[in-house]
Scaffold this active site. Structure first.
Site, PDB file in Angstrom:
ATOM      1  CG  ASP A  35      36.457  15.316   6.183  1.00 16.91           C
ATOM      2  OD1 ASP A  35      37.703  15.666   6.620  1.00 16.91           O
ATOM      3  OD2 ASP A  35      35.652  15.454   7.203  1.00 16.91           O
ATOM      4  CB  ILE A  36      33.695  12.896  10.629  1.00 18.79           C
ATOM      5  CG1 ILE A  36      32.524  12.446  11.400  1.00 18.79           C
ATOM      6  CG2 ILE A  36      34.004  14.356  11.070  1.00 18.79           C
ATOM      7  CD1 ILE A  36      32.796  12.029  12.769  1.00 18.79           C
ATOM      8  CG  ASN A  97      44.275  22.839   5.143  1.00 18.93           C
ATOM      9  OD1 ASN A  97      44.533  23.410   4.376  1.00 18.93           O
ATOM     10  ND2 ASN A  97      43.092  21.932   5.619  1.00 18.93           N
ATOM     11  CD  GLN A 104      48.525  20.149  10.544  1.00 23.78           C
ATOM     12  OE1 GLN A 104      49.071  21.021  10.526  1.00 23.78           O
ATOM     13  NE2 GLN A 104      48.515  18.853  10.411  1.00 23.78           N
ATOM     14  CG  HIS A 110      44.774  15.707   7.354  1.00 25.07           C
ATOM     15  ND1 HIS A 110      45.356  15.805   8.430  1.00 25.07           N
ATOM     16  CD2 HIS A 110      43.932  16.431   7.245  1.00 25.07           C
ATOM     17  CE1 HIS A 110      44.953  17.018   9.004  1.00 25.07           C
ATOM     18  NE2 HIS A 110      44.209  17.495   7.898  1.00 25.07           N
ATOM     19  CG  HIS A 112      41.493  17.532   3.218  1.00 23.25           C
ATOM     20  ND1 HIS A 112      40.481  17.767   3.987  1.00 23.25           N
ATOM     21  CD2 HIS A 112      42.614  18.068   4.053  1.00 23.25           C
ATOM     22  CE1 HIS A 112      40.705  18.008   5.349  1.00 23.25           C
ATOM     23  NE2 HIS A 112      42.105  18.262   5.213  1.00 23.25           N
TER      24      HIS A 112
HETATM   25  P1  5GP Z   1      42.321  19.847   8.842  1.00 24.69           P
HETATM   26  O1  5GP Z   1      41.370  21.110   8.998  1.00 24.69           O
HETATM   27  O2  5GP Z   1      43.187  19.697   9.716  1.00 24.69           O
HETATM   28  O3  5GP Z   1      43.095  20.096   7.350  1.00 24.69           O
HETATM   29  O4  5GP Z   1      41.297  18.759   8.419  1.00 24.69           O
HETATM   30  C1  5GP Z   1      40.907  18.090   9.504  1.00 24.69           C
HETATM   31  C2  5GP Z   1      39.808  17.217   9.208  1.00 24.69           C
HETATM   32  O5  5GP Z   1      39.287  16.342   9.723  1.00 24.69           O
HETATM   33  C3  5GP Z   1      38.347  18.048   8.722  1.00 24.69           C
HETATM   34  O6  5GP Z   1      37.819  17.893   7.393  1.00 24.69           O
HETATM   35  C4  5GP Z   1      37.272  17.185   9.758  1.00 24.69           C
HETATM   36  O7  5GP Z   1      35.995  17.173   8.976  1.00 24.69           O
HETATM   37  C5  5GP Z   1      38.022  15.984   9.980  1.00 24.69           C
HETATM   38  N1  5GP Z   1      37.543  15.273  10.923  1.00 24.69           N
HETATM   39  C6  5GP Z   1      38.043  15.726  12.333  1.00 24.69           C
HETATM   40  N2  5GP Z   1      37.334  14.683  13.089  1.00 24.69           N
HETATM   41  C7  5GP Z   1      37.269  13.830  12.421  1.00 24.69           C
HETATM   42  C8  5GP Z   1      36.977  12.497  12.833  1.00 24.69           C
HETATM   43  O8  5GP Z   1      36.721  12.021  13.938  1.00 24.69           O
HETATM   44  N3  5GP Z   1      36.506  11.350  11.974  1.00 24.69           N
HETATM   45  C9  5GP Z   1      36.976  11.768  10.678  1.00 24.69           C
HETATM   46  N4  5GP Z   1      36.482  10.724   9.780  1.00 24.69           N
HETATM   47  N5  5GP Z   1      37.081  13.075  10.361  1.00 24.69           N
HETATM   48  C10 5GP Z   1      37.335  13.910  11.048  1.00 24.69           C
END
Ligand code: 5GP
Length: 126
Positions: A35-36, A97, A104, A110, A112
């Site tokens: 994760d970034i 999520n 989400q 995805h 985590h």
């Molecule tokens: P969500 O909120 O959709 O469950 O999680 C999305 C995740 O994607 C977040 O933890 C966010 O930090 C990660 N993320 C968003 N953009 C990027 C990216 O460009 N590269 C990577 N490696 N992770 C990302």
């Protein structure tokens, strides 16, 4: 329910190689990368390569091969990172999520994998 997949979401771009990632594991059906914005010392995102919006979409419509591969990758990452509880690691949490109530942000399924520190209770009340 017919999900509409947004081909311009950030993980679709990562899967097409348009945006770089730090790959942890890759198979025919699955990509796992860091994760970034890590929320824990270990924060890996596991995504299917197919166009699935969220977990139920994948669970209902993906092939058996995709579903098995996705879950095996999660297990193998736990082994490789040494985070299996009782196997030398201290455990981990899986989060997936979905939608607005699930908060989400990226509309490509995805999971985590979070580990490396005590993660607190599952949810905090708003
Ligand atoms: P969500 O909120 O959709 O469950 O999680 C999305 C995740 O994607 C977040 O933890 C966010 O930090 C990660 N993320 C968003 N953009 C990027 C990216 O460009 N590269 C990577 N490696 N992770 C990302």
């Amino acid at each position: 329910m017919a999900y509409v997949y947004d081909t311009q979401n950030i993980f679709a771009k990562i899967l097409r190689g348009e945006i770089p990632n730090t790959t942890v594991m890759e198979t025919d059906h699955t990509l796992a990368f860091n994760d970034i914005t890590p929320q824990a010392p270990t924060h890996v995102l596991v995504v299917p390569k197919g166009p699935y919006v969220c977990y139920d979409h994948f669970a209902l419509e993906a092939s058996d091969a995709e579903i098995v591969d996705f879950n095996r990758v999660i297990g193998q990452i736990c082994v490789e990172l040494g985070i299996q509880p009782g196997e030398g690691g201290n455990g981990y949490r899986l989060i997936s999520n979905a939608g607005s109530d699930g908060v989400q942000d990226v509309p490509h399924l995805h999971v985590h994998i979070l580990s490396g520190r005590p993660l607190g209770r599952m949810l905090s009340r708003p």
